[in-house]
Design a protein around this motif. Sequence first.
Motif, PDB file in Angstrom:
ATOM      1  N   LYS A 146       0.831  -1.205   0.000  1.00  0.00           N
ATOM      2  CA  LYS A 146       0.000   0.000   0.000  1.00  0.00           C
ATOM      3  C   LYS A 146       0.864   1.252   0.000  1.00  0.00           C
ATOM      4  O   LYS A 146       0.662   2.160  -0.815  1.00  0.00           O
ATOM      5  N   ASN A 147       1.856   1.307   0.885  1.00  0.00           N
ATOM      6  CA  ASN A 147       2.723   2.479   0.956  1.00  0.00           C
ATOM      7  C   ASN A 147       3.533   2.666  -0.320  1.00  0.00           C
ATOM      8  O   ASN A 147       3.729   3.792  -0.785  1.00  0.00           O
ATOM      9  N   SER A 148       3.988   1.573  -0.914  1.00  0.00           N
ATOM     10  CA  SER A 148       4.778   1.645  -2.136  1.00  0.00           C
ATOM     11  C   SER A 148       3.948   2.157  -3.310  1.00  0.00           C
ATOM     12  O   SER A 148       4.400   3.022  -4.064  1.00  0.00           O
ATOM     13  N   VAL A 149       2.733   1.652  -3.476  1.00  0.00           N
ATOM     14  CA  VAL A 149       1.865   2.093  -4.570  1.00  0.00           C
ATOM     15  C   VAL A 149       1.496   3.559  -4.391  1.00  0.00           C
ATOM     16  O   VAL A 149       1.499   4.342  -5.343  1.00  0.00           O
ATOM     17  N   GLU A 150       1.188   3.957  -3.158  1.00  0.00           N
ATOM     18  CA  GLU A 150       0.826   5.352  -2.911  1.00  0.00           C
ATOM     19  C   GLU A 150       1.984   6.301  -3.202  1.00  0.00           C
ATOM     20  O   GLU A 150       1.781   7.386  -3.738  1.00  0.00           O
ATOM     21  N   SER A 151       3.198   5.896  -2.869  1.00  0.00           N
ATOM     22  CA  SER A 151       4.338   6.791  -3.106  1.00  0.00           C
ATOM     23  C   SER A 151       4.760   6.824  -4.579  1.00  0.00           C
ATOM     24  O   SER A 151       5.139   7.880  -5.081  1.00  0.00           O
ATOM     25  N   ILE A 152       4.686   5.701  -5.284  1.00  0.00           N
ATOM     26  CA  ILE A 152       5.124   5.662  -6.678  1.00  0.00           C
ATOM     27  C   ILE A 152       4.117   6.353  -7.603  1.00  0.00           C
ATOM     28  O   ILE A 152       4.492   7.149  -8.458  1.00  0.00           O
ATOM     29  N   TYR A 153       2.825   6.060  -7.437  1.00  0.00           N
ATOM     30  CA  TYR A 153       1.811   6.535  -8.381  1.00  0.00           C
ATOM     31  C   TYR A 153       1.007   7.727  -7.867  1.00  0.00           C
ATOM     32  O   TYR A 153       0.131   8.220  -8.571  1.00  0.00           O
TER      33      TYR A 153
END
Length: 96
Positions: A37-44
């Motif tokens: 969740k944190n990775s998707v929110e930060s990348i996109y």
Amino acid sequence: MDLIIKPIVTEKMNHQTETLNRYGFVVSKLANKIDIKNSVESIYNVKVKSVRTMNYYGKAKSRFTKGGVIKGQKNAFKKAIVELIDGNSIDFYNNV
């Protein structure tokens, strides 16, 4: 970026993207839902509503050739289905 390996772009995932606002990713086997969740929110730069994960184990494959039977195995992987909050979207085709 090391948690998310690649997005899944298939007909089934495109249908879920259009109707349910869900996106599929192949992720690291060690990643948990919070990390994804944190990775998707930060990348996109989107807000994630929920994350579903599933593990796929490598299937044994064999094929018959002139030299005999060749046995092998497909790679195991972990898949994550990420549902975004209404109004958010990810465009995979923009950077091609």
